[in-house]
Design a protein around this motif. Structure first.
Motif, PDB file in Angstrom:
ATOM      1  N   ILE A  15       1.082  -5.118  -6.268  1.00  0.00           N
ATOM      2  CA  ILE A  15       0.270  -4.733  -5.119  1.00  0.00           C
ATOM      3  C   ILE A  15       0.851  -5.333  -3.846  1.00  0.00           C
ATOM      4  O   ILE A  15       1.563  -6.332  -3.882  1.00  0.00           O
ATOM      5  N   ASP A  16       0.511  -4.715  -2.730  1.00  0.00           N
ATOM      6  CA  ASP A  16       0.824  -5.245  -1.408  1.00  0.00           C
ATOM      7  C   ASP A  16      -0.091  -4.540  -0.419  1.00  0.00           C
ATOM      8  O   ASP A  16      -0.511  -3.403  -0.672  1.00  0.00           O
ATOM      9  N   LEU A  17      -0.407  -5.192   0.670  1.00  0.00           N
ATOM     10  CA  LEU A  17      -1.188  -4.544   1.730  1.00  0.00           C
ATOM     11  C   LEU A  17      -0.362  -3.533   2.504  1.00  0.00           C
ATOM     12  O   LEU A  17      -0.896  -2.641   3.141  1.00  0.00           O
ATOM     13  N   SER A  18       0.954  -3.677   2.437  1.00  0.00           N
ATOM     14  CA  SER A  18       1.854  -2.849   3.230  1.00  0.00           C
ATOM     15  C   SER A  18       2.465  -1.730   2.391  1.00  0.00           C
ATOM     16  O   SER A  18       3.214  -1.978   1.452  1.00  0.00           O
ATOM     17  N   GLU A  19       2.150  -0.491   2.765  1.00  0.00           N
ATOM     18  CA  GLU A  19       2.769   0.658   2.099  1.00  0.00           C
ATOM     19  C   GLU A  19       4.285   0.632   2.299  1.00  0.00           C
ATOM     20  O   GLU A  19       5.038   1.009   1.411  1.00  0.00           O
ATOM     21  N   ASP A  20       4.740   0.170   3.474  1.00  0.00           N
ATOM     22  CA  ASP A  20       6.182   0.093   3.727  1.00  0.00           C
ATOM     23  C   ASP A  20       6.881  -0.833   2.732  1.00  0.00           C
ATOM     24  O   ASP A  20       7.966  -0.517   2.248  1.00  0.00           O
ATOM     25  N   MET A  21       6.264  -1.972   2.427  1.00  0.00           N
ATOM     26  CA  MET A  21       6.863  -2.892   1.444  1.00  0.00           C
ATOM     27  C   MET A  21       6.886  -2.251   0.057  1.00  0.00           C
ATOM     28  O   MET A  21       7.852  -2.412  -0.686  1.00  0.00           O
ATOM     29  N   LEU A  22       5.845  -1.524  -0.283  1.00  0.00           N
ATOM     30  CA  LEU A  22       5.808  -0.857  -1.583  1.00  0.00           C
ATOM     31  C   LEU A  22       6.842   0.264  -1.649  1.00  0.00           C
ATOM     32  O   LEU A  22       7.458   0.477  -2.694  1.00  0.00           O
ATOM     33  N   LYS A  23       7.055   0.965  -0.552  1.00  0.00           N
ATOM     34  CA  LYS A  23       8.097   2.001  -0.515  1.00  0.00           C
ATOM     35  C   LYS A  23       9.465   1.381  -0.781  1.00  0.00           C
ATOM     36  O   LYS A  23      10.277   1.950  -1.520  1.00  0.00           O
ATOM     37  N   ARG A  24       9.706   0.238  -0.165  1.00  0.00           N
ATOM     38  CA  ARG A  24      10.976  -0.465  -0.411  1.00  0.00           C
ATOM     39  C   ARG A  24      11.128  -0.837  -1.878  1.00  0.00           C
ATOM     40  O   ARG A  24      12.196  -0.677  -2.457  1.00  0.00           O
ATOM     41  N   ALA A  25      10.054  -1.353  -2.453  1.00  0.00           N
ATOM     42  CA  ALA A  25      10.094  -1.749  -3.863  1.00  0.00           C
ATOM     43  C   ALA A  25      10.322  -0.541  -4.764  1.00  0.00           C
ATOM     44  O   ALA A  25      11.108  -0.601  -5.706  1.00  0.00           O
ATOM     45  N   ARG A  26       9.641   0.570  -4.471  1.00  0.00           N
ATOM     46  CA  ARG A  26       9.826   1.786  -5.278  1.00  0.00           C
ATOM     47  C   ARG A  26      11.256   2.293  -5.178  1.00  0.00           C
ATOM     48  O   ARG A  26      11.854   2.711  -6.169  1.00  0.00           O
ATOM     49  N   LYS A  27      11.798   2.269  -3.972  1.00  0.00           N
ATOM     50  CA  LYS A  27      13.165   2.747  -3.755  1.00  0.00           C
ATOM     51  C   LYS A  27      14.167   1.881  -4.513  1.00  0.00           C
ATOM     52  O   LYS A  27      15.093   2.381  -5.143  1.00  0.00           O
ATOM     53  N   LYS A  28      13.957   0.580  -4.472  1.00  0.00           N
ATOM     54  CA  LYS A  28      14.907  -0.348  -5.069  1.00  0.00           C
ATOM     55  C   LYS A  28      14.736  -0.495  -6.582  1.00  0.00           C
ATOM     56  O   LYS A  28      15.707  -0.625  -7.306  1.00  0.00           O
ATOM     57  N   TYR A  29      13.478  -0.475  -7.064  1.00  0.00           N
ATOM     58  CA  TYR A  29      13.218  -0.772  -8.476  1.00  0.00           C
ATOM     59  C   TYR A  29      12.393   0.280  -9.197  1.00  0.00           C
ATOM     60  O   TYR A  29      12.023   0.090 -10.348  1.00  0.00           O
ATOM     61  N   GLY A  30      12.089   1.372  -8.532  1.00  0.00           N
ATOM     62  CA  GLY A  30      11.218   2.386  -9.109  1.00  0.00           C
ATOM     63  C   GLY A  30      11.737   3.027 -10.378  1.00  0.00           C
ATOM     64  O   GLY A  30      10.974   3.576 -11.151  1.00  0.00           O
ATOM     65  N   GLY A  31      13.023   2.952 -10.651  1.00  0.00           N
ATOM     66  CA  GLY A  31      13.588   3.548 -11.849  1.00  0.00           C
ATOM     67  C   GLY A  31      13.427   2.704 -13.096  1.00  0.00           C
ATOM     68  O   GLY A  31      13.764   3.146 -14.193  1.00  0.00           O
ATOM     69  N   ARG A  32      12.888   1.522 -12.956  1.00  0.00           N
ATOM     70  CA  ARG A  32      12.699   0.650 -14.132  1.00  0.00           C
ATOM     71  C   ARG A  32      11.639   1.245 -15.056  1.00  0.00           C
ATOM     72  O   ARG A  32      10.590   1.706 -14.607  1.00  0.00           O
ATOM     73  N   ASN A  33      11.904   1.228 -16.337  1.00  0.00           N
ATOM     74  CA  ASN A  33      10.972   1.793 -17.314  1.00  0.00           C
ATOM     75  C   ASN A  33       9.701   0.979 -17.476  1.00  0.00           C
ATOM     76  O   ASN A  33       8.709   1.485 -17.991  1.00  0.00           O
ATOM     77  N   ASN A  34       9.723  -0.281 -17.072  1.00  0.00           N
ATOM     78  CA  ASN A  34       8.556  -1.133 -17.293  1.00  0.00           C
ATOM     79  C   ASN A  34       7.643  -1.243 -16.071  1.00  0.00           C
ATOM     80  O   ASN A  34       6.716  -2.029 -16.058  1.00  0.00           O
ATOM     81  N   MET A  35       7.871  -0.438 -15.049  1.00  0.00           N
ATOM     82  CA  MET A  35       7.059  -0.472 -13.832  1.00  0.00           C
ATOM     83  C   MET A  35       5.870   0.458 -14.017  1.00  0.00           C
ATOM     84  O   MET A  35       6.017   1.679 -13.964  1.00  0.00           O
ATOM     85  N   GLN A  39       0.756  -0.442  -5.973  1.00  0.00           N
ATOM     86  CA  GLN A  39      -0.349   0.110  -5.202  1.00  0.00           C
ATOM     87  C   GLN A  39      -0.640  -0.699  -3.950  1.00  0.00           C
ATOM     88  O   GLN A  39      -0.495  -1.920  -3.955  1.00  0.00           O
ATOM     89  N   VAL A  40      -1.096   0.000  -2.918  1.00  0.00           N
ATOM     90  CA  VAL A  40      -1.639  -0.680  -1.753  1.00  0.00           C
ATOM     91  C   VAL A  40      -2.989  -1.244  -2.178  1.00  0.00           C
ATOM     92  O   VAL A  40      -3.853  -0.510  -2.659  1.00  0.00           O
ATOM     93  N   MET A  41      -3.130  -2.562  -2.035  1.00  0.00           N
ATOM     94  CA  MET A  41      -4.368  -3.199  -2.465  1.00  0.00           C
ATOM     95  C   MET A  41      -4.482  -4.560  -1.792  1.00  0.00           C
ATOM     96  O   MET A  41      -3.484  -5.213  -1.529  1.00  0.00           O
ATOM     97  N   ASP A  42      -5.707  -4.959  -1.548  1.00  0.00           N
ATOM     98  CA  ASP A  42      -6.013  -6.274  -0.992  1.00  0.00           C
ATOM     99  C   ASP A  42      -6.174  -7.257  -2.154  1.00  0.00           C
ATOM    100  O   ASP A  42      -6.970  -7.010  -3.069  1.00  0.00           O
ATOM    101  N   ALA A  43      -5.451  -8.369  -2.106  1.00  0.00           N
ATOM    102  CA  ALA A  43      -5.522  -9.366  -3.185  1.00  0.00           C
ATOM    103  C   ALA A  43      -6.915  -9.974  -3.307  1.00  0.00           C
ATOM    104  O   ALA A  43      -7.272 -10.505  -4.357  1.00  0.00           O
ATOM    105  N   GLY A  44      -7.712  -9.872  -2.271  1.00  0.00           N
ATOM    106  CA  GLY A  44      -9.080 -10.384  -2.313  1.00  0.00           C
ATOM    107  C   GLY A  44     -10.084  -9.395  -2.863  1.00  0.00           C
ATOM    108  O   GLY A  44     -11.242  -9.746  -3.093  1.00  0.00           O
TER     109      GLY A  44
END
Length: 152
Positions: A15-35, A39-44
């Motif tokens: 999770i992250d509050l920032s969709e931009d950070m999640l987009k980066r993560a998906r682009k870089k690691y989205g092909g991993r089979n264990n992902m 999601q955009v989500m507040d840790a609280g």
């Protein structure tokens, strides 16, 4: 930044509050089979059900959230009984060379984007999680890994 450190045999939800950070993560690691999901989500206010995860990891989060107590309670809630919560964070020093500068930097915390005066007591003893291990990390031992266990 921690995604490549996880073994391929682990199922990962992030999770992250920032969709931009999640987009980066998906682009870089989205092909991993264990992902499982990112999601955009507040840790609280986690949308996961109670007792959902065997292990919950929160890296560099606690000093940047407005309500660390609420986040700690949420991490405990979504961890299954007997499960583990791992926190990696900067925790301030009570004494020594770091203590005075950290207290001084607290005045600028809103500009820094994190709370430099953040003792471990801000997370320890606030829930039913029990401290099982503690390790200081590089660089310069500025960060600490806390391993907490949820009661069975």
């Amino acid at each position: 930044m921690s995604l490549p450190l996880y073994s391929d045999n682990l199922r990962i939800s992030g999770i992250d509050l920032s969709e931009d950070m999640l987009k980066r993560a998906r682009k870089k690691y989205g092909g991993r089979n264990n992902m499982d999901d990112l999601q955009v989500m507040d840790a609280g206010e986690l949308s996961y059900p109670d007792n959902h995860f065997d292990v919950v990891v929160a890296m560099f989060v606690m000093t940047v959230v407005p309500d660390p107590d609420k986040v700690t309670r949420e991490l405990e809630r979504v961890t299954r009984p007997g499960g583990t919560v791992i926190l990696v964070n900067h925790f301030s020093a009570d004494t020594g060379l770091r203590a005075a500068p950290e207290r001084g930097l607290k005045l600028f915390g809103h500009r820094l984007g994190w709370n430099p005066e953040f003792p471990k007591s801000c997370v320890l003893g606030r829930t039913f999680l029990t401290l099982e291990g503690e390790e200081t990390l590089a660089p310069f031992k500025l960060f600490t890994l806390l391993r907490l266990k949820k009661a069975d």
